[in-house]
Design a protein around this motif. Structure first.
Motif, PDB file in Angstrom:
ATOM      1  N   UNK A 146     -10.440  -0.619  10.139  1.00  0.00           N
ATOM      2  CA  UNK A 146      -9.275  -0.282   9.326  1.00  0.00           C
ATOM      3  C   UNK A 146      -8.949   1.206   9.441  1.00  0.00           C
ATOM      4  N   UNK A 147      -9.961   2.034   9.456  1.00  0.00           N
ATOM      5  CA  UNK A 147      -9.732   3.471   9.580  1.00  0.00           C
ATOM      6  C   UNK A 147      -9.118   3.809  10.934  1.00  0.00           C
ATOM      7  N   UNK A 148      -9.585   3.174  11.995  1.00  0.00           N
ATOM      8  CA  UNK A 148      -9.004   3.398  13.318  1.00  0.00           C
ATOM      9  C   UNK A 148      -7.518   3.029  13.325  1.00  0.00           C
ATOM     10  N   UNK A 149      -7.191   1.909  12.722  1.00  0.00           N
ATOM     11  CA  UNK A 149      -5.795   1.469  12.668  1.00  0.00           C
ATOM     12  C   UNK A 149      -4.948   2.429  11.832  1.00  0.00           C
ATOM     13  N   UNK A 150      -5.514   2.887  10.744  1.00  0.00           N
ATOM     14  CA  UNK A 150      -4.796   3.817   9.874  1.00  0.00           C
ATOM     15  C   UNK A 150      -4.495   5.129  10.601  1.00  0.00           C
ATOM     16  N   UNK A 151      -5.461   5.640  11.310  1.00  0.00           N
ATOM     17  CA  UNK A 151      -5.265   6.881  12.048  1.00  0.00           C
ATOM     18  C   UNK A 151      -4.255   6.712  13.180  1.00  0.00           C
ATOM     19  N   UNK A 152      -4.123   5.476  13.694  1.00  0.00           N
ATOM     20  CA  UNK A 152      -3.158   5.201  14.768  1.00  0.00           C
ATOM     21  C   UNK A 152      -1.741   5.054  14.244  1.00  0.00           C
ATOM     22  N   UNK A 153      -1.587   4.929  12.927  1.00  0.00           N
ATOM     23  CA  UNK A 153      -0.244   4.830  12.355  1.00  0.00           C
ATOM     24  C   UNK A 153       0.094   3.498  11.731  1.00  0.00           C
ATOM     25  N   UNK A 154      -0.856   2.561  11.656  1.00  0.00           N
ATOM     26  CA  UNK A 154      -0.603   1.289  10.958  1.00  0.00           C
ATOM     27  C   UNK A 154      -0.580   1.569   9.468  1.00  0.00           C
ATOM     28  N   UNK A 155       0.477   1.112   8.807  1.00  0.00           N
ATOM     29  CA  UNK A 155       0.602   1.425   7.384  1.00  0.00           C
ATOM     30  C   UNK A 155       0.469   0.207   6.483  1.00  0.00           C
ATOM     31  N   UNK A 156       0.566  -0.997   7.048  1.00  0.00           N
ATOM     32  CA  UNK A 156       0.525  -2.198   6.207  1.00  0.00           C
ATOM     33  C   UNK A 156      -0.421  -3.233   6.794  1.00  0.00           C
ATOM     34  N   UNK A 180     -11.282 -12.942   0.765  1.00  0.00           N
ATOM     35  CA  UNK A 180      -9.933 -12.418   0.978  1.00  0.00           C
ATOM     36  C   UNK A 180      -9.600 -11.362  -0.078  1.00  0.00           C
ATOM     37  N   UNK A 181      -9.917 -11.670  -1.323  1.00  0.00           N
ATOM     38  CA  UNK A 181      -9.622 -10.734  -2.393  1.00  0.00           C
ATOM     39  C   UNK A 181     -10.344  -9.402  -2.162  1.00  0.00           C
ATOM     40  N   UNK A 182     -11.616  -9.471  -1.772  1.00  0.00           N
ATOM     41  CA  UNK A 182     -12.388  -8.247  -1.543  1.00  0.00           C
ATOM     42  C   UNK A 182     -11.816  -7.433  -0.386  1.00  0.00           C
ATOM     43  N   UNK A 183     -11.394  -8.124   0.687  1.00  0.00           N
ATOM     44  CA  UNK A 183     -10.827  -7.407   1.825  1.00  0.00           C
ATOM     45  C   UNK A 183      -9.502  -6.732   1.453  1.00  0.00           C
ATOM     46  N   UNK A 189      -7.418   0.117  -1.434  1.00  0.00           N
ATOM     47  CA  UNK A 189      -8.134   1.323  -1.854  1.00  0.00           C
ATOM     48  C   UNK A 189      -8.077   2.399  -0.775  1.00  0.00           C
ATOM     49  N   UNK A 190      -8.057   1.972   0.499  1.00  0.00           N
ATOM     50  CA  UNK A 190      -8.005   2.920   1.607  1.00  0.00           C
ATOM     51  C   UNK A 190      -6.609   3.519   1.793  1.00  0.00           C
ATOM     52  N   UNK A 191      -5.633   2.998   1.064  1.00  0.00           N
ATOM     53  CA  UNK A 191      -4.290   3.562   1.141  1.00  0.00           C
ATOM     54  C   UNK A 191      -3.295   2.742   1.933  1.00  0.00           C
ATOM     55  N   UNK A 220      -1.866  -5.620  -5.967  1.00  0.00           N
ATOM     56  CA  UNK A 220      -0.975  -4.531  -5.591  1.00  0.00           C
ATOM     57  C   UNK A 220      -0.135  -4.784  -4.366  1.00  0.00           C
ATOM     58  N   UNK A 221       0.151  -6.053  -4.063  1.00  0.00           N
ATOM     59  CA  UNK A 221       0.937  -6.368  -2.865  1.00  0.00           C
ATOM     60  C   UNK A 221       2.359  -5.836  -2.990  1.00  0.00           C
ATOM     61  N   UNK A 222       2.814  -5.169  -1.928  1.00  0.00           N
ATOM     62  CA  UNK A 222       4.209  -4.718  -1.879  1.00  0.00           C
ATOM     63  C   UNK A 222       5.120  -5.753  -1.242  1.00  0.00           C
ATOM     64  N   UNK A 223       4.524  -6.760  -0.625  1.00  0.00           N
ATOM     65  CA  UNK A 223       5.307  -7.803   0.047  1.00  0.00           C
ATOM     66  C   UNK A 223       4.627  -9.137  -0.190  1.00  0.00           C
ATOM     67  N   UNK A 224       5.432 -10.144  -0.538  1.00  0.00           N
ATOM     68  CA  UNK A 224       4.908 -11.492  -0.755  1.00  0.00           C
ATOM     69  C   UNK A 224       5.613 -12.443   0.205  1.00  0.00           C
ATOM     70  N   UNK A 225       4.952 -12.817   1.318  1.00  0.00           N
ATOM     71  CA  UNK A 225       5.552 -13.799   2.222  1.00  0.00           C
ATOM     72  C   UNK A 225       5.391 -15.218   1.671  1.00  0.00           C
ATOM     73  N   UNK A 226       6.503 -15.925   1.566  1.00  0.00           N
ATOM     74  CA  UNK A 226       6.494 -17.306   1.089  1.00  0.00           C
ATOM     75  C   UNK A 226       6.589 -18.232   2.301  1.00  0.00           C
TER      76      UNK A 226
END
Length: 319
Positions: A146-156, A180-183, A189-191, A220-226
Protein backbone atom coordinates in the motif's frame (compact mmCIF):
# COMPACT_ATOMS: atom_id res chain seq x y z
CA UNK A 1 -44.50 17.27 5.50
CA UNK A 2 -43.78 13.72 4.30
CA UNK A 3 -41.41 11.42 6.18
CA UNK A 4 -38.99 11.36 3.22
CA UNK A 5 -38.71 15.15 3.03
CA UNK A 6 -38.50 15.52 6.81
CA UNK A 7 -35.67 12.96 6.90
CA UNK A 8 -33.88 14.71 4.04
CA UNK A 9 -34.01 18.03 5.91
CA UNK A 10 -32.66 16.30 9.02
CA UNK A 11 -29.73 14.92 7.01
CA UNK A 12 -29.03 18.37 5.57
CA UNK A 13 -28.86 19.69 9.14
CA UNK A 14 -26.24 17.10 10.05
CA UNK A 15 -28.42 14.21 11.20
CA UNK A 16 -27.51 10.56 10.60
CA UNK A 17 -29.74 7.81 9.26
CA UNK A 18 -29.37 4.39 10.87
CA UNK A 19 -30.72 1.01 9.80
CA UNK A 20 -33.96 1.41 11.76
CA UNK A 21 -34.58 4.85 10.23
CA UNK A 22 -33.79 3.56 6.74
CA UNK A 23 -36.23 0.66 7.12
CA UNK A 24 -38.94 3.19 7.94
CA UNK A 25 -37.99 5.27 4.88
CA UNK A 26 -38.48 2.24 2.64
CA UNK A 27 -42.22 2.44 3.29
CA UNK A 28 -42.40 5.93 1.72
CA UNK A 29 -43.80 6.39 -1.79
CA UNK A 30 -40.97 6.08 -4.29
CA UNK A 31 -41.54 9.56 -5.75
CA UNK A 32 -41.17 11.12 -2.30
CA UNK A 33 -37.96 9.16 -1.66
CA UNK A 34 -36.59 10.38 -4.98
CA UNK A 35 -37.44 13.98 -4.11
CA UNK A 36 -35.72 13.75 -0.74
CA UNK A 37 -32.65 12.04 -2.18
CA UNK A 38 -32.46 14.67 -4.91
CA UNK A 39 -32.53 17.43 -2.29
CA UNK A 40 -29.58 15.87 -0.47
CA UNK A 41 -27.53 15.22 -3.58
CA UNK A 42 -28.01 18.70 -5.01
CA UNK A 43 -27.05 20.32 -1.72
CA UNK A 44 -24.03 18.18 -0.83
CA UNK A 45 -22.56 16.65 -4.00
CA UNK A 46 -21.04 18.65 -6.88
CA UNK A 47 -23.12 18.80 -10.06
CA UNK A 48 -22.31 16.53 -12.98
CA UNK A 49 -21.49 12.83 -13.29
CA UNK A 50 -18.17 11.31 -12.29
CA UNK A 51 -17.18 8.48 -14.65
CA UNK A 52 -14.83 5.67 -13.74
CA UNK A 53 -13.59 2.69 -15.72
CA UNK A 54 -11.75 -0.47 -14.75
CA UNK A 55 -8.96 -2.47 -16.33
CA UNK A 56 -8.57 -6.09 -15.24
CA UNK A 57 -4.81 -6.59 -15.25
CA UNK A 58 -5.02 -10.17 -13.95
CA UNK A 59 -8.28 -12.04 -14.62
CA UNK A 60 -9.27 -15.54 -13.47
CA UNK A 61 -7.54 -18.26 -11.48
CA UNK A 62 -8.91 -17.04 -8.16
CA UNK A 63 -8.63 -19.31 -5.13
CA UNK A 64 -11.70 -17.83 -3.42
CA UNK A 65 -15.25 -19.21 -3.65
CA UNK A 66 -17.39 -16.05 -3.93
CA UNK A 67 -20.78 -17.31 -5.11
CA UNK A 68 -21.33 -14.54 -7.65
CA UNK A 69 -17.99 -14.72 -9.45
CA UNK A 70 -16.86 -16.65 -12.54
CA UNK A 71 -13.17 -15.98 -11.81
CA UNK A 72 -13.03 -18.63 -9.10
CA UNK A 73 -11.15 -21.84 -9.91
CA UNK A 74 -14.31 -23.57 -8.64
CA UNK A 75 -16.28 -22.17 -11.59
CA UNK A 76 -16.07 -23.84 -15.03
CA UNK A 77 -13.89 -22.22 -17.68
CA UNK A 78 -12.43 -18.89 -16.73
CA UNK A 79 -8.99 -18.97 -18.31
CA UNK A 80 -6.36 -16.71 -16.76
CA UNK A 81 -5.74 -13.52 -18.78
CA UNK A 82 -2.93 -11.07 -17.99
CA UNK A 83 -2.25 -7.61 -19.45
CA UNK A 84 1.03 -5.77 -19.85
CA UNK A 85 1.71 -2.10 -19.16
CA UNK A 86 1.29 -1.02 -22.79
CA UNK A 87 -2.18 -2.59 -22.94
CA UNK A 88 -3.20 -0.90 -19.70
CA UNK A 89 -2.05 2.53 -20.87
CA UNK A 90 -3.79 2.09 -24.22
CA UNK A 91 -7.08 1.31 -22.45
CA UNK A 92 -6.59 4.28 -20.14
CA UNK A 93 -6.05 6.69 -23.05
CA UNK A 94 -9.27 5.55 -24.67
CA UNK A 95 -11.20 5.92 -21.42
CA UNK A 96 -9.83 9.42 -20.86
CA UNK A 97 -10.88 10.46 -24.37
CA UNK A 98 -14.50 9.81 -23.32
CA UNK A 99 -14.33 11.94 -20.18
CA UNK A 100 -13.51 9.20 -17.68
CA UNK A 101 -12.07 10.72 -14.48
CA UNK A 102 -11.01 7.64 -12.51
CA UNK A 103 -9.21 4.58 -13.86
CA UNK A 104 -8.88 1.52 -11.65
CA UNK A 105 -6.44 -1.36 -12.03
CA UNK A 106 -8.06 -4.60 -10.89
CA UNK A 107 -6.77 -8.10 -10.11
CA UNK A 108 -8.46 -11.35 -9.18
CA UNK A 109 -7.52 -13.18 -6.01
CA UNK A 110 -7.52 -12.53 -2.29
CA UNK A 111 -4.30 -10.58 -2.88
CA UNK A 112 -2.85 -9.53 -6.25
CA UNK A 113 0.38 -11.20 -7.42
CA UNK A 114 3.54 -9.16 -6.89
CA UNK A 115 3.95 -8.43 -10.59
CA UNK A 116 0.51 -6.77 -10.68
CA UNK A 117 1.48 -4.47 -7.81
CA UNK A 118 4.72 -3.66 -9.66
CA UNK A 119 2.73 -2.82 -12.81
CA UNK A 120 0.34 -0.59 -10.83
CA UNK A 121 3.30 1.27 -9.32
CA UNK A 122 4.63 1.86 -12.85
CA UNK A 123 1.27 2.86 -14.27
CA UNK A 124 0.07 5.28 -11.57
CA UNK A 125 2.27 8.29 -12.48
CA UNK A 126 1.52 7.76 -16.18
CA UNK A 127 -2.21 7.78 -15.49
CA UNK A 128 -1.88 10.95 -13.43
CA UNK A 129 -0.02 12.68 -16.28
CA UNK A 130 -2.95 11.77 -18.54
CA UNK A 131 -5.35 13.56 -16.21
CA UNK A 132 -6.77 10.38 -14.69
CA UNK A 133 -7.10 9.66 -11.00
CA UNK A 134 -5.48 6.23 -10.47
CA UNK A 135 -7.30 3.72 -8.27
CA UNK A 136 -6.60 0.06 -7.51
CA UNK A 137 -8.66 -2.97 -6.57
CA UNK A 138 -5.94 -5.51 -5.82
CA UNK A 139 -7.32 -7.45 -2.90
CA UNK A 140 -6.10 -7.27 0.66
CA UNK A 141 -2.55 -6.05 0.26
CA UNK A 142 -0.12 -5.54 3.12
CA UNK A 143 1.03 -2.17 4.41
CA UNK A 144 4.30 -2.29 2.43
CA UNK A 145 2.52 -2.67 -0.92
CA UNK A 146 0.00 0.00 0.00
CA UNK A 147 2.83 2.39 0.79
CA UNK A 148 4.48 1.69 -2.56
CA UNK A 149 1.21 2.44 -4.35
CA UNK A 150 0.68 5.60 -2.32
CA UNK A 151 4.13 6.92 -3.15
CA UNK A 152 3.46 6.18 -6.85
CA UNK A 153 0.38 8.41 -6.78
CA UNK A 154 -2.52 6.00 -6.16
CA UNK A 155 -5.04 7.89 -4.07
CA UNK A 156 -8.02 5.53 -3.81
CA UNK A 157 -8.36 1.89 -2.77
CA UNK A 158 -11.38 -0.14 -3.82
CA UNK A 159 -12.49 -3.08 -1.70
CA UNK A 160 -16.15 -4.05 -1.60
CA UNK A 161 -17.66 -5.45 1.57
CA UNK A 162 -20.04 -7.23 -0.88
CA UNK A 163 -22.73 -7.86 1.75
CA UNK A 164 -23.66 -7.29 5.38
CA UNK A 165 -21.73 -9.16 8.09
CA UNK A 166 -24.74 -11.42 8.63
CA UNK A 167 -25.20 -12.34 4.96
CA UNK A 168 -21.55 -12.56 3.90
CA UNK A 169 -21.06 -16.21 4.97
CA UNK A 170 -23.71 -17.17 2.40
CA UNK A 171 -21.59 -15.51 -0.29
CA UNK A 172 -18.07 -16.64 0.56
CA UNK A 173 -16.44 -19.21 2.87
CA UNK A 174 -12.74 -18.85 1.98
CA UNK A 175 -12.27 -15.50 3.68
CA UNK A 176 -14.40 -13.58 6.13
CA UNK A 177 -16.06 -10.20 6.32
CA UNK A 178 -13.86 -9.02 9.19
CA UNK A 179 -10.75 -9.32 7.02
CA UNK A 180 -12.23 -6.85 4.57
CA UNK A 181 -13.17 -4.44 7.32
CA UNK A 182 -9.65 -4.57 8.79
CA UNK A 183 -8.03 -3.98 5.40
CA UNK A 184 -10.30 -1.05 4.56
CA UNK A 185 -9.65 0.48 7.97
CA UNK A 186 -5.88 0.15 7.46
CA UNK A 187 -6.03 1.79 4.02
CA UNK A 188 -8.14 4.63 5.39
CA UNK A 189 -5.76 5.15 8.32
CA UNK A 190 -2.85 5.39 5.86
CA UNK A 191 -4.60 8.27 4.12
CA UNK A 192 -6.16 6.54 1.11
CA UNK A 193 -9.61 7.41 -0.09
CA UNK A 194 -11.87 4.35 0.03
CA UNK A 195 -14.35 3.02 -2.52
CA UNK A 196 -16.46 0.43 -0.73
CA UNK A 197 -19.88 -0.96 -1.65
CA UNK A 198 -21.36 -4.29 -2.58
CA UNK A 199 -23.84 -6.36 -4.55
CA UNK A 200 -27.61 -6.47 -4.22
CA UNK A 201 -29.90 -9.16 -5.58
CA UNK A 202 -28.05 -12.16 -4.12
CA UNK A 203 -30.99 -13.20 -1.94
CA UNK A 204 -30.28 -10.80 0.92
CA UNK A 205 -33.02 -8.92 2.74
CA UNK A 206 -33.50 -5.19 3.06
CA UNK A 207 -31.91 -5.15 6.50
CA UNK A 208 -28.79 -6.71 4.98
CA UNK A 209 -28.66 -4.06 2.25
CA UNK A 210 -29.05 -1.24 4.72
CA UNK A 211 -26.51 -2.72 7.15
CA UNK A 212 -24.00 -2.91 4.29
CA UNK A 213 -24.63 0.76 3.56
CA UNK A 214 -24.18 1.84 7.17
CA UNK A 215 -20.95 -0.16 7.53
CA UNK A 216 -19.54 1.47 4.41
CA UNK A 217 -20.29 4.88 5.93
CA UNK A 218 -18.69 3.89 9.24
CA UNK A 219 -15.53 2.89 7.37
CA UNK A 220 -15.34 6.35 5.82
CA UNK A 221 -16.00 5.38 2.21
CA UNK A 222 -16.06 8.32 -0.20
CA UNK A 223 -17.57 6.17 -2.95
CA UNK A 224 -20.22 3.45 -2.79
CA UNK A 225 -20.40 1.29 -5.94
CA UNK A 226 -23.80 -0.37 -6.29
CA UNK A 227 -23.60 -3.66 -8.18
CA UNK A 228 -26.70 -5.60 -9.20
CA UNK A 229 -26.17 -9.35 -9.42
CA UNK A 230 -25.80 -10.48 -13.02
CA UNK A 231 -26.09 -14.27 -12.63
CA UNK A 232 -23.32 -16.14 -14.46
CA UNK A 233 -23.71 -19.75 -15.60
CA UNK A 234 -21.68 -22.21 -13.55
CA UNK A 235 -21.61 -20.07 -10.41
CA UNK A 236 -23.66 -20.92 -7.29
CA UNK A 237 -25.92 -17.90 -7.92
CA UNK A 238 -26.62 -18.67 -11.58
CA UNK A 239 -30.31 -19.31 -10.82
CA UNK A 240 -30.90 -16.24 -8.65
CA UNK A 241 -34.13 -14.37 -9.28
CA UNK A 242 -33.64 -11.00 -11.01
CA UNK A 243 -33.75 -7.90 -8.83
CA UNK A 244 -36.87 -5.82 -9.54
CA UNK A 245 -35.62 -2.54 -11.08
CA UNK A 246 -37.78 -0.55 -8.67
CA UNK A 247 -35.94 -2.18 -5.75
CA UNK A 248 -32.70 -0.84 -7.19
CA UNK A 249 -34.07 2.68 -7.38
CA UNK A 250 -35.52 2.50 -3.90
CA UNK A 251 -32.17 1.26 -2.56
CA UNK A 252 -30.06 4.02 -4.11
CA UNK A 253 -32.53 6.63 -2.86
CA UNK A 254 -32.25 5.41 0.73
CA UNK A 255 -28.49 5.03 0.25
CA UNK A 256 -28.27 8.77 -0.43
CA UNK A 257 -29.83 9.43 2.99
CA UNK A 258 -27.29 7.10 4.64
CA UNK A 259 -24.30 8.32 2.59
CA UNK A 260 -25.18 11.98 1.96
CA UNK A 261 -21.78 13.19 0.71
CA UNK A 262 -20.42 10.02 -0.91
CA UNK A 263 -20.23 9.30 -4.60
CA UNK A 264 -23.01 6.78 -5.25
CA UNK A 265 -21.76 4.89 -8.27
CA UNK A 266 -23.81 2.51 -10.43
CA UNK A 267 -21.53 -0.36 -11.35
CA UNK A 268 -22.13 -3.98 -12.46
CA UNK A 269 -25.49 -5.20 -13.70
CA UNK A 270 -26.70 -1.88 -15.05
CA UNK A 271 -28.39 -3.37 -18.09
CA UNK A 272 -30.61 -5.45 -15.81
CA UNK A 273 -32.23 -2.47 -14.09
CA UNK A 274 -32.78 -0.13 -17.04
CA UNK A 275 -34.28 2.48 -17.31
CA UNK A 276 -33.76 3.00 -13.59
CA UNK A 277 -30.09 3.88 -14.13
CA UNK A 278 -31.20 6.93 -16.12
CA UNK A 279 -33.91 7.82 -13.62
CA UNK A 280 -31.49 7.48 -10.69
CA UNK A 281 -29.18 10.09 -12.26
CA UNK A 282 -32.07 12.52 -11.93
CA UNK A 283 -32.26 11.72 -8.21
CA UNK A 284 -29.71 10.18 -5.85
CA UNK A 285 -26.91 8.95 -8.13
CA UNK A 286 -23.95 11.07 -9.25
CA UNK A 287 -21.43 8.54 -10.63
CA UNK A 288 -21.20 5.72 -13.15
CA UNK A 289 -18.81 2.92 -13.89
CA UNK A 290 -18.67 2.96 -17.67
CA UNK A 291 -17.42 0.38 -20.16
CA UNK A 292 -17.26 -3.37 -19.55
CA UNK A 293 -16.92 -5.02 -16.15
CA UNK A 294 -14.76 -7.92 -15.01
CA UNK A 295 -16.70 -10.86 -16.46
CA UNK A 296 -19.91 -9.25 -17.73
CA UNK A 297 -20.82 -6.72 -20.40
CA UNK A 298 -21.32 -3.12 -19.37
CA UNK A 299 -22.47 0.03 -21.16
CA UNK A 300 -20.23 1.63 -23.77
CA UNK A 301 -18.52 4.98 -23.19
CA UNK A 302 -20.41 6.55 -26.09
CA UNK A 303 -23.80 5.29 -24.90
CA UNK A 304 -23.19 6.68 -21.42
CA UNK A 305 -22.09 10.07 -22.75
CA UNK A 306 -25.25 10.28 -24.83
CA UNK A 307 -27.42 9.42 -21.82
CA UNK A 308 -25.65 11.95 -19.59
CA UNK A 309 -25.97 14.67 -22.23
CA UNK A 310 -29.68 13.95 -22.75
CA UNK A 311 -30.22 14.64 -19.03
CA UNK A 312 -28.48 18.01 -19.30
CA UNK A 313 -25.47 16.72 -17.35
CA UNK A 314 -21.76 16.44 -18.11
CA UNK A 315 -18.79 14.36 -16.96
CA UNK A 316 -16.74 15.94 -14.17
CA UNK A 317 -13.20 15.55 -12.92
CA UNK A 318 -12.52 13.40 -9.86
CA UNK A 319 -12.65 15.06 -6.47
Amino acid sequence: MSLAISAARSVLCGGSIHVEDALELLSCPLEELEEGARMIRRALVPAGVELCSICSVHTGGCSEDCAFCAQSTRAPGGAVVDLDLDSVISMARRARSFGVARFSLVSSGLRAPGWVVDLAVQAAPILRDMGLSPCVSLGMLDRRDLLRLQLAGVERIHCNLEASPAFFPKVCSTHWWGQKMEFISMARTMGFQVCCGGIIGMGEGWEDRLALSVWSRRLGAQSFPVNVLDPIGGTPLEGAAPLPPEDFLRFVCVLRYIHPTARIRIAGGRRLIRPMDRRSLEGPVDSLMTGDYLTTRGVSFQEDLEMISSLGLAPVMAR
